[in-house]
Design a protein around this motif. Sequence first.
Motif, PDB file in Angstrom:
ATOM      1  N   SER A  75     -12.337 110.080 -35.860  1.00 54.55           N
ATOM      2  CA  SER A  75     -13.064 109.200 -36.771  1.00 54.55           C
ATOM      3  C   SER A  75     -14.488 109.661 -37.039  1.00 54.55           C
ATOM      4  N   LEU A  76     -14.974 110.625 -36.267  1.00 53.00           N
ATOM      5  CA  LEU A  76     -16.386 111.003 -36.350  1.00 53.00           C
ATOM      6  C   LEU A  76     -16.657 112.317 -37.070  1.00 53.00           C
ATOM      7  N   LYS A  77     -15.787 113.303 -36.907  1.00 53.16           N
ATOM      8  CA  LYS A  77     -16.161 114.657 -37.308  1.00 53.16           C
ATOM      9  C   LYS A  77     -16.562 114.764 -38.774  1.00 53.16           C
ATOM     10  N   ASP A  78     -15.776 114.219 -39.664  1.00 57.21           N
ATOM     11  CA  ASP A  78     -16.099 114.336 -41.090  1.00 57.21           C
ATOM     12  C   ASP A  78     -17.442 113.687 -41.410  1.00 57.21           C
ATOM     13  N   LYS A  79     -17.708 112.549 -40.793  1.00 57.44           N
ATOM     14  CA  LYS A  79     -18.979 111.865 -41.019  1.00 57.44           C
ATOM     15  C   LYS A  79     -20.152 112.700 -40.513  1.00 57.44           C
ATOM     16  N   LEU A  80     -19.972 113.337 -39.370  1.00 59.31           N
ATOM     17  CA  LEU A  80     -21.049 114.147 -38.799  1.00 59.31           C
ATOM     18  C   LEU A  80     -21.317 115.390 -39.641  1.00 59.31           C
ATOM     19  N   VAL A  81     -20.268 115.989 -40.155  1.00 60.76           N
ATOM     20  CA  VAL A  81     -20.437 117.171 -41.013  1.00 60.76           C
ATOM     21  C   VAL A  81     -21.286 116.824 -42.230  1.00 60.76           C
ATOM     22  N   LYS A  82     -21.106 115.630 -42.762  1.00 66.22           N
ATOM     23  CA  LYS A  82     -21.836 115.211 -43.955  1.00 66.22           C
ATOM     24  C   LYS A  82     -23.338 115.036 -43.693  1.00 66.22           C
ATOM     25  N   LEU A  83     -23.746 115.008 -42.430  1.00 63.21           N
ATOM     26  CA  LEU A  83     -25.172 114.878 -42.130  1.00 63.21           C
ATOM     27  C   LEU A  83     -25.935 116.163 -42.437  1.00 63.21           C
ATOM     28  N   GLY A  84     -25.214 117.260 -42.634  1.00 66.86           N
ATOM     29  CA  GLY A  84     -25.872 118.501 -43.027  1.00 66.86           C
ATOM     30  C   GLY A  84     -26.158 119.457 -41.897  1.00 66.86           C
ATOM     31  N   TYR A  85     -25.832 119.083 -40.667  1.00 71.87           N
ATOM     32  CA  TYR A  85     -26.039 119.974 -39.529  1.00 71.87           C
ATOM     33  C   TYR A  85     -24.755 120.748 -39.250  1.00 71.87           C
ATOM     34  N   GLU A  86     -24.915 121.913 -38.636  1.00 75.17           N
ATOM     35  CA  GLU A  86     -23.745 122.617 -38.130  1.00 75.17           C
ATOM     36  C   GLU A  86     -23.139 121.785 -37.005  1.00 75.17           C
ATOM     37  N   VAL A  87     -21.850 121.547 -37.052  1.00 72.08           N
ATOM     38  CA  VAL A  87     -21.162 120.773 -36.029  1.00 72.08           C
ATOM     39  C   VAL A  87     -20.309 121.717 -35.180  1.00 72.08           C
ATOM     40  N   VAL A  88     -20.587 121.747 -33.885  1.00 73.54           N
ATOM     41  CA  VAL A  88     -19.865 122.621 -32.953  1.00 73.54           C
ATOM     42  C   VAL A  88     -19.054 121.741 -32.005  1.00 73.54           C
ATOM     43  N   GLU A  89     -17.757 122.009 -31.927  1.00 71.70           N
ATOM     44  CA  GLU A  89     -16.903 121.251 -31.018  1.00 71.70           C
ATOM     45  C   GLU A  89     -16.908 121.882 -29.633  1.00 71.70           C
ATOM     46  N   LEU A  90     -17.078 121.029 -28.626  1.00 71.40           N
ATOM     47  CA  LEU A  90     -17.054 121.466 -27.234  1.00 71.40           C
ATOM     48  C   LEU A  90     -16.015 120.665 -26.474  1.00 71.40           C
ATOM     49  N   THR A  91     -15.535 121.231 -25.389  1.00 75.34           N
ATOM     50  CA  THR A  91     -14.644 120.502 -24.500  1.00 75.34           C
ATOM     51  C   THR A  91     -15.467 119.605 -23.580  1.00 75.34           C
ATOM     52  N   LYS A  92     -14.778 118.778 -22.798  1.00 73.74           N
ATOM     53  CA  LYS A  92     -15.481 117.908 -21.849  1.00 73.74           C
ATOM     54  C   LYS A  92     -16.214 118.710 -20.790  1.00 73.74           C
ATOM     55  N   ASP A  93     -15.794 119.944 -20.569  1.00 75.61           N
ATOM     56  CA  ASP A  93     -16.475 120.814 -19.609  1.00 75.61           C
ATOM     57  C   ASP A  93     -17.643 121.567 -20.240  1.00 75.61           C
ATOM     58  N   GLY A  94     -17.865 121.349 -21.538  1.00 78.24           N
ATOM     59  CA  GLY A  94     -18.959 122.027 -22.213  1.00 78.24           C
ATOM     60  C   GLY A  94     -18.605 123.391 -22.758  1.00 78.24           C
ATOM     61  N   GLU A  95     -17.317 123.732 -22.751  1.00 71.47           N
ATOM     62  CA  GLU A  95     -16.895 125.015 -23.296  1.00 71.47           C
ATOM     63  C   GLU A  95     -16.697 124.887 -24.808  1.00 71.47           C
ATOM     64  N   VAL A  96     -16.930 125.983 -25.514  1.00 67.26           N
ATOM     65  CA  VAL A  96     -16.741 125.975 -26.963  1.00 67.26           C
ATOM     66  C   VAL A  96     -15.248 125.926 -27.276  1.00 67.26           C
ATOM     67  N   VAL A  97     -14.879 124.989 -28.157  1.00 70.58           N
ATOM     68  CA  VAL A  97     -13.477 124.877 -28.560  1.00 70.58           C
ATOM     69  C   VAL A  97     -13.053 126.158 -29.264  1.00 70.58           C
ATOM     70  N   THR A 138     -31.465 122.815 -35.152  1.00 72.90           N
ATOM     71  CA  THR A 138     -30.762 121.617 -34.712  1.00 72.90           C
ATOM     72  C   THR A 138     -29.291 121.691 -35.088  1.00 72.90           C
ATOM     73  N   ARG A 139     -28.432 121.475 -34.088  1.00 70.88           N
ATOM     74  CA  ARG A 139     -26.984 121.418 -34.291  1.00 70.88           C
ATOM     75  C   ARG A 139     -26.457 120.139 -33.653  1.00 70.88           C
ATOM     76  N   ILE A 140     -25.294 119.728 -34.103  1.00 74.42           N
ATOM     77  CA  ILE A 140     -24.572 118.628 -33.461  1.00 74.42           C
ATOM     78  C   ILE A 140     -23.436 119.222 -32.643  1.00 74.42           C
ATOM     79  N   PHE A 141     -23.371 118.856 -31.373  1.00 75.25           N
ATOM     80  CA  PHE A 141     -22.300 119.303 -30.482  1.00 75.25           C
ATOM     81  C   PHE A 141     -21.405 118.092 -30.196  1.00 75.25           C
ATOM     82  N   LEU A 142     -20.180 118.176 -30.632  1.00 79.72           N
ATOM     83  CA  LEU A 142     -19.245 117.051 -30.562  1.00 79.72           C
ATOM     84  C   LEU A 142     -18.218 117.268 -29.456  1.00 79.72           C
ATOM     85  N   VAL A 143     -18.135 116.300 -28.555  1.00 80.65           N
ATOM     86  CA  VAL A 143     -17.132 116.309 -27.488  1.00 80.65           C
ATOM     87  C   VAL A 143     -16.179 115.154 -27.744  1.00 80.65           C
TER      88      VAL A 143
END
Length: 1011
Positions: free
Chosen positions: A954-976, A768-773
Amino acid sequence: MLKKTIILSMGMALALGVVQAQKKAPAKKPSATAVAPKKEAAAKPAAAPAKLGDGTRFIEKVTRKGDEIIIPYEKYELANGLTLVIHEDHSDPVVHVDVTYHVGSAREQIGKSGFAHFFEHMMFQGSDHVADEEHFKIVSESGGTLNGTTNRDRTNYFETMPSNQLETALWLEADRMGFLLDAVTQKKFEVQRATVKNERGQNYDNRPYGLASEYAAKTLYPYGHPYSWLTIGYIEDLNRVDVQDLKNFFLRWYGPNNAVVTVGGDVKPAEVISLVEKYFGSIPRGPEVKKMSLPAPVLESDRYVSYEDNVRFPLMQMVFPTVPNYHPDEVALDCLAEILGGSNTSLFYQRFVKAQNALQAQVYHPAFELSGEFTVTVLPFPGKGLADMEKMVRETFVEFEKRGVTDDDLKRFKANYEVQSIEGLASVSGKVSRLASLQTFTGNANYSVKDIEAHRKLTKEDVMRVYNQYIKGKKAVITSVVPKGKTDLVAAPNNFTPDGSKYQAPADEYKGLVYNKAKDNFDRSKRPAAGANPVVNVPDYWQDKFPNGIRAIGTYTDELPMTSILMSVKCGHRMEALDPTKAGVAQLVAGMLEEASEKYTAEELSSELEKLGSSISVSAGNNEIAIEITALTKNLDATLRLAEQRILHPRFDKEDFERLKNQQLEGIANQANQPVAIANAVYNRLLYGEGNILAVPTAGTVKTVENITLDDVKKYYKDYFSPSLTSLVVVGNVTGESIMPKLDFLARWKGEKVKRAPVQLTPKIEKTRIFLVDKEKAPQSEIRIGYIAMKYDATGKYYKAKLMNYILGGAFNSRINLNLREDKGYTYGARSGFSGSDIAGPFTASAGVKGNVTDSAIIEFIKEIKLYADKGITPEELEFTKRSIGQSEALKYETQIQKAYFLGQIIDYGLDRNYTQKQNEVLEKIARGEINMLAHNLLPVDKMNIVVVGDKASLKDKLVKLGYEVVELTKDGEVVEGANFTLPVMPKPEPARNPKTAELPKHSQDKKMEP
């Protein structure tokens, strides 16, 4: 805005050719197992029942007179002022109960907006004898559905239930009318206040153009006018109010003398009267409510207002003040709007859309209790100034003046009204809702007789008169919505600010209100026992097949004088897997099929269909191109001749193609600004993997659509639009023997036998990973959680998985929704479910949540899914699931569209005639252990994708603290750039098996992929 009628006088019926309600079926009738044709209650003498309670007054009984086609009803008034309307209809074992209170946001005050809608939410939070959340639970476990709605002028609450649950529905509604306030707590108040804020965020603040109507309202109406704010209200007003304000609102407006109870369906009027007297009769009368009447807004000059939004297209809206609903000029204004911009034959469509000046251009005329709003909306292509659009709108008005109103204009308008009128008879809920509305606003549930007469008498001169009176040379509110930083595109600078300096607050409506409870001689805390379960007859059906491979299925029903034909060609987006560089071509094919044919221009086709009151719509989805044909049965032959042209003889004009392609490209670009669309697209891309066509939106991408040529469209149509992939569903007052010859043009359809594109594999999720757009400064976040699960089956694992999920996220009272919405107030609604077809589809949990609780919402989602996977269902939850799903059978086959869906499932998946019986057996026998095993196996919380579209800052730091790998994606779904992650790729297919041994080659035995 056209209103659906539920009454037709025979004078109009003969002119329109509507069949009589008692018309008998053709020679060959459906078998005894079919649903009985819908017959209204037989006409009876207009006399009151022999026995009425003290103070109950009989008002009228409307029955069929001669050859009229009406909705019969009886009307009564109780001693406390409650109006009761009863419609008897024994065609389906269903009852619909509607309680309409004549109070909407128009009864609110400055500084306390949103109260009427807020109170609608509170009415579901329990009362003295119904615990918190029990209203939803009781209706759901009884097999029913329910909801409530609020608008400017009224609030209504309604349940559709199996007919044996009539008393339960009335008990529930009466308890919250008479015994609500002591159950209102500060905690419930705060949770629902948060829920309403979420609703505003989801439907207004975080939606493109969501605030346009708010800007227009406060500019059109004088300061303090109750229409100058929206029903949803302002956040600051919701923050300002307290529990006592809410209670006062209830005491002032929720008395029985300000309500109409309408009951319809499989009921006996005498029983309804007795039950309504029992449960509602002792509720004390409330303060008197006077009918509101305010003068129409007067604009001395055009008022311009604008704001910037996160949108791609600018938007211009012009609103002219007109007349309230049921005003003598309303019908003519409705017709004027239809002529100007109501269809593809209209002037606005031709001048703006067809000429590629705008993506959309519409004209409509909503009318309310206090006023009407003649509205023009134009959505030009990016970069086009709204001043030019305003100029074109005014030029189009001048063009209309020169053109005038034609006979065909009136014919199309009246035909459309006829069809809407008949469609309003499709369900008991539709008929009850219409009766309730007419009674509430006119005091006459039989008002449709006047409405029909107004439409019948409408002339061309009437339409031109209202144009000259309300539109020509008149002033309007012009609202501009422009992309951020593009203020140069506004129609004109803002020139109006609401002025409250002369505002005088109305008299205080809320002084001295006292809460008086009913006194009864029975125990209200005792839930009524249900009557005997109603007998539910599954629709009988016929099947046939054309020599070219087209499969047909249908059922006879004379509930309406209409026929619906659903044609499915199993190609769609999925066939684009054979050439993914042309993704989006199926949608273009569907669009081209709605344009010109060999014999007709697109406008001629549309005009002929509109004059018949018929429609032929074409759409493309993942698995099909679907054609829906709807016609009054008297006009079916003429409609099918037009359908042959549209389906089998498209012209494929280059000009039409270029326009549709441009519109599709702009639509794709527009999706990049919409959080819901972004979340869905990114989620699918992650689940299906690079290389899988289902990872690409149905509309394609900018790159793939730019690749498509007109020759590609023609090739797709030639290669894949084939009778060998086609099925038909027919529902209406036609038999198989009568309809099949009419469809002979399909039998003559030539085409090669086509195989569907092969099922493509999907990648496994390792963890399980979190993908942040990033959606900068978004007030809400969109969350998607899931994985690819399984394909559809009617009675096996998939069906059982749906049963398993019901209590997790499939009902309003599910664990997920109760937690995130009702307990925490994080969201307007949260859910989960399986969505397989003939190929494996995802399990998805989803919600739109307040941005500042995004991390907390994910924690609660995962907690609920994991708890259910580990501990399973409780015995009480299992019983609730069985009762709810089992008793809902009564509601499944009432309307034509419900019957069509049932038949479509049979033909799409080759189901047995008795598959619903097998489903009921599975439901009855399924045990807690099997549900728990399914939950354990099908809810792998450690191997799901979590997609979040929200404000990264406002979200990224909070999401990282959940313990999952957080991957940033663009609105097109491409990896940042810089992220240590590679997008999943669709796995390669397995090597072919030996057809004799079914064994894999030795070297690949240890590399099996799961589809």
